[in-house]
Design a protein around this motif. Structure first.
Motif, PDB file in Angstrom:
ATOM      1  N   GLN A  38     -23.549 121.724 -61.013  1.00  0.00           N
ATOM      2  CA  GLN A  38     -23.820 121.127 -59.613  1.00  0.00           C
ATOM      3  C   GLN A  38     -24.821 121.574 -58.498  1.00  0.00           C
ATOM      4  O   GLN A  38     -25.430 122.820 -59.085  1.00  0.00           O
ATOM      5  CB  GLN A  38     -22.452 121.067 -59.177  1.00  0.00           C
ATOM      6  CG  GLN A  38     -21.146 121.072 -59.941  1.00  0.00           C
ATOM      7  CD  GLN A  38     -20.843 121.244 -61.268  1.00  0.00           C
ATOM      8  OE1 GLN A  38     -20.644 121.917 -61.772  1.00  0.00           O
ATOM      9  NE2 GLN A  38     -20.105 120.361 -62.431  1.00  0.00           N
ATOM     10  N   LYS A  39     -24.402 121.299 -57.334  1.00  0.00           N
ATOM     11  CA  LYS A  39     -25.112 121.479 -55.834  1.00  0.00           C
ATOM     12  C   LYS A  39     -25.350 122.735 -55.915  1.00  0.00           C
ATOM     13  O   LYS A  39     -26.177 123.463 -55.429  1.00  0.00           O
ATOM     14  CB  LYS A  39     -25.007 120.006 -55.115  1.00  0.00           C
ATOM     15  CG  LYS A  39     -26.160 119.980 -53.936  1.00  0.00           C
ATOM     16  CD  LYS A  39     -25.817 119.199 -52.549  1.00  0.00           C
ATOM     17  CE  LYS A  39     -26.025 118.993 -51.391  1.00  0.00           C
ATOM     18  NZ  LYS A  39     -25.431 118.511 -50.618  1.00  0.00           N
ATOM     19  N   ALA A  40     -24.489 123.608 -55.851  1.00  0.00           N
ATOM     20  CA  ALA A  40     -24.217 124.670 -55.768  1.00  0.00           C
ATOM     21  C   ALA A  40     -24.820 125.641 -56.110  1.00  0.00           C
ATOM     22  O   ALA A  40     -25.226 126.909 -55.890  1.00  0.00           O
ATOM     23  CB  ALA A  40     -22.595 125.148 -55.717  1.00  0.00           C
ATOM     24  N   ARG A  41     -25.585 125.355 -57.499  1.00  0.00           N
ATOM     25  CA  ARG A  41     -26.306 126.116 -58.891  1.00  0.00           C
ATOM     26  C   ARG A  41     -27.529 125.890 -58.703  1.00  0.00           C
ATOM     27  O   ARG A  41     -28.389 127.006 -59.549  1.00  0.00           O
ATOM     28  CB  ARG A  41     -25.356 126.561 -59.978  1.00  0.00           C
ATOM     29  CG  ARG A  41     -24.076 126.331 -60.372  1.00  0.00           C
ATOM     30  CD  ARG A  41     -23.715 127.652 -59.387  1.00  0.00           C
ATOM     31  NE  ARG A  41     -24.417 129.349 -59.963  1.00  0.00           N
ATOM     32  CZ  ARG A  41     -23.925 129.671 -60.765  1.00  0.00           C
ATOM     33  NH1 ARG A  41     -22.918 129.382 -62.197  1.00  0.00           N
ATOM     34  NH2 ARG A  41     -24.364 130.436 -61.052  1.00  0.00           N
ATOM     35  N   ARG A  42     -27.998 125.268 -58.195  1.00  0.00           N
ATOM     36  CA  ARG A  42     -29.683 124.690 -57.985  1.00  0.00           C
ATOM     37  C   ARG A  42     -30.143 124.824 -56.727  1.00  0.00           C
ATOM     38  O   ARG A  42     -29.722 125.195 -55.779  1.00  0.00           O
ATOM     39  CB  ARG A  42     -29.721 122.486 -57.927  1.00  0.00           C
ATOM     40  CG  ARG A  42     -28.465 122.128 -58.455  1.00  0.00           C
ATOM     41  CD  ARG A  42     -28.489 120.713 -58.516  1.00  0.00           C
ATOM     42  NE  ARG A  42     -28.162 119.485 -59.848  1.00  0.00           N
ATOM     43  CZ  ARG A  42     -28.225 118.868 -60.076  1.00  0.00           C
ATOM     44  NH1 ARG A  42     -29.009 117.735 -59.408  1.00  0.00           N
ATOM     45  NH2 ARG A  42     -27.413 117.702 -61.427  1.00  0.00           N
ATOM     46  N   THR A  43     -31.516 125.158 -56.967  1.00  0.00           N
ATOM     47  CA  THR A  43     -32.267 125.537 -55.855  1.00  0.00           C
ATOM     48  C   THR A  43     -32.133 124.772 -54.381  1.00  0.00           C
ATOM     49  O   THR A  43     -31.582 123.334 -54.395  1.00  0.00           O
ATOM     50  CB  THR A  43     -33.423 124.750 -56.622  1.00  0.00           C
ATOM     51  OG1 THR A  43     -34.058 125.247 -57.202  1.00  0.00           O
ATOM     52  CG2 THR A  43     -34.937 125.119 -54.994  1.00  0.00           C
ATOM     53  N   GLY A  44     -31.606 125.521 -53.830  1.00  0.00           N
ATOM     54  CA  GLY A  44     -31.354 125.171 -52.273  1.00  0.00           C
ATOM     55  C   GLY A  44     -30.234 125.674 -52.004  1.00  0.00           C
ATOM     56  O   GLY A  44     -28.935 124.953 -50.758  1.00  0.00           O
ATOM     57  N   GLY A  45     -28.968 125.590 -53.282  1.00  0.00           N
ATOM     58  CA  GLY A  45     -27.979 125.723 -52.867  1.00  0.00           C
ATOM     59  C   GLY A  45     -27.018 126.494 -52.488  1.00  0.00           C
ATOM     60  O   GLY A  45     -27.717 127.527 -53.224  1.00  0.00           O
ATOM     61  N   ASP A  46     -25.913 126.780 -52.663  1.00  0.00           N
ATOM     62  CA  ASP A  46     -25.252 127.788 -51.793  1.00  0.00           C
ATOM     63  C   ASP A  46     -25.081 128.890 -52.844  1.00  0.00           C
ATOM     64  O   ASP A  46     -25.694 130.559 -52.718  1.00  0.00           O
ATOM     65  CB  ASP A  46     -23.797 128.066 -51.151  1.00  0.00           C
ATOM     66  CG  ASP A  46     -23.810 126.995 -50.501  1.00  0.00           C
ATOM     67  OD1 ASP A  46     -24.365 126.642 -49.847  1.00  0.00           O
ATOM     68  OD2 ASP A  46     -22.070 126.636 -50.557  1.00  0.00           O
TER      69      ASP A  46
END
Lengths: 374, 119
Positions: free
Chosen positions: A259-267
């Motif tokens: 999910q987005k939270a764990r990708r580069t730029g994520g929280d």
């Protein structure tokens, strides 16, 4: 090789006439008298009951489920903290090289995380969780419960009879429900591409509940043989074949599960084993990719079949990791890894079967559209 | 009818020998999904791999049970490999051979011996 272990449903398998085979240290039903082909088709048309009690069921508890989720994020590249109570996600443990150590399901059950891992990896998974999470988090291995999957378009109607209310669950919901007087942990999920449920049951009552399901006209017992062809048509990976410690999630085309939270730029970007490799590949691409492979002839292309760019000469550009006959497709289906430059949809390639190059085509997965209740 | 340890059956029809696989073999294989037959006119020796059959589980070879020439193949199996599970001893014959030396069949098992062999 040690003694094979038995699931709580072993006697029922024998009574049903199953052919038993060793699988991941367990004596498991590979098929029942119906046979792989009819079991597969029955599951897609009606409902199939699978014994998956060999898989590992683990409960993670801590000060709060939020604390458990935060700690678990150190092991997996998934957004665990963002998982709502009563919801489940697919995930995988990664290693420092960015490879996949096992794939799994994890659910937020209010006051704990419930994790289901593959049978063949469960000892290593448990050790990994204990090493990384204890003592702050307790890793409780559930050894007194069976796990079954009820899959297929009529699974909802069948389970609703025993557990009124489950029909309201959506794909990847989890709930505690009562079935025939006992506590069942139910998730609306499975590994066939069909709608259905995975049901954790106290081992003493599991057989009676399975019998009640099997007495229903629409439900048949399904073995590991059809489980494999069902998941292959659904484009789902088998750990040890299609993914392993040497394949990254990017190569395996599983980045949808990050999910987005764990990708580069994520929280909460990174912070899991192999994050540098995996996030690097997500930015720059991987050298090879898992794709669907559709043989054009009738000959199945099994795991290990080498894939070539041309009809003659050259080195292999990939290999099949799972392949066989797809009963619903009514023809051979396969998946495997090819070099990135050959991974485009509709690319014409060749698989070498018994010394002959046979045409095959790169296709989008799944081979059979998913039938989930979203 | 004669039987081999490779779970094939042979039936003599005039001057040709019809070859198929036994019910036991078809049950062991599971649902057959693919068959590759030899070309007619091929000269084969005993134990040559002449056919490939694939079930939902695995691929297997069918060996020539005797020396001779393949004179006819059962093309119907290619379109409907499932026949091999339905009627292995009848409709689902694989090929017919003109034997080079019919005495090669003398030592093969009869039905009773084959039944004992598969237990």
């Amino acid at each position: 090789m040690g003694e094979l272990q038995r699931t709580p449903l072993f006697d029922l398998h024998l009574e049903l006439g199953a052919k038993m085979v060793p699988f991941a240290g367990y004596d498991m039903p590979v098929q029942y008298p119906l046979g792989v082909m009819k079991e597969h088709l029955h599951c897609r048309a009606e409902a199939g009951l699978f014994d998956v009690s060999h898989m590992g069921q683990v409960i993670l508890r801590g000060e709060s489920v939020e604390a458990v989720a935060a700690a678990f994020e150190a092991l997996v590249p998934m957004d665990v903290m963002g998982l709502q109570v009563g919801r489940q996600r697919y995930g995988f443990f990664t290693n420092a090289a960015g490879g996949i150590e096992d794939d799994l399901m994890f659910a937020n059950r209010g006051d704990h995380l419930f994790v289901v891992v593959n049978a063949a990896c469960k000892e290593a998974d448990i050790a990994r969780m204990k090493a990384a999470l204890e003592p702050g988090i307790t890793v409780e291995v559930v050894t007194d419960r069976a796990l079954v999957a009820l899959q297929g378009p009529k699974a909802e109607a069948a389970l609703e009879r025993l557990a009124p209310g489950v029909a309201a669950m959506r794909f990847m919901d989890v709930a505690t429900v009562e079935i025939m007087g006992v506590e069942a942990w139910v998730s609306r999920s499975g590994y066939t591409g069909e709608d259905g449920f995975e049901i954790s049951l106290p081992e003493a009552e599991a057989e009676a509940i399975c019998r009640a399901l099997l007495e229903m006209d629409e439900v048949e017992a399904i073995g590991l043989g059809a489980r494999d062809s069902l998941r292959l048509e659904a484009g789902l990976c088998l750990y040890g074949n299609d993914i392993d410690a040497g394949t990254s999630p990017v190569e395996a085309a599983l980045t949808w599960a990050i999910q987005k939270a764990r990708r580069t730029g994520g929280d909460r970007a990174g912070g899991f084993p192999g994050a540098d490799v995996i996030l690097g590949q997500m930015a720059e691409g991987a050298a090879r990719k898992r794709v669907g492979l559709l043989p054009e002839g009738r000959a199945p292309m099994r795991a290990g079949t080498e894939v070539y760019a041309g009809a003659e000469g050259g080195d292999p550009i990939g290999a099949v990791t799972s392949g066989g006959f797809g009963p619903s497709v009514n023809g051979p289906v396969a998946m495997g890894y090819v070099s990135a430059e050959y991974a485009d949809d509709a690319k014409e390639l060749f698989g070498e079967v018994r010394g002959k190059r046979m045409p095959l085509k790169v296709v989008k997965l799944p081979f059979v559209p998913a039938n989930f209740k979203r | 009818m004669k039987f081999t340890e490779e779970h094939e059956w042979l039936r003599v029809e005039d001057d040709v020998v019809v070859v198929g696989i036994t019910e036991h073999a078809s049950e062991q294989l599971g649902d057959v999904v693919f068959v590759e037959l030899p070309e007619t006119g091929t000269e084969v020796s005993k134990d040559d791999e002449v056919c490939v059959i694939e079930s939902v589980k695995a691929a297997s070879d069918i060996l020539a049970p005797i020396d001779g020439e393949i004179v006819e193949v059962n093309e119907a199996l290619v379109d409907d490999p499932g026949k091999i599970n339905e009627d292995p001893l009848g409709d689902a014959w694989f090929f017919k051979m003109k034997p080079a030396d019919a005495s090669q069949m003398d030592d093969m098992m009869d039905e009773a011996a084959y039944k004992a062999f598969v237990g």
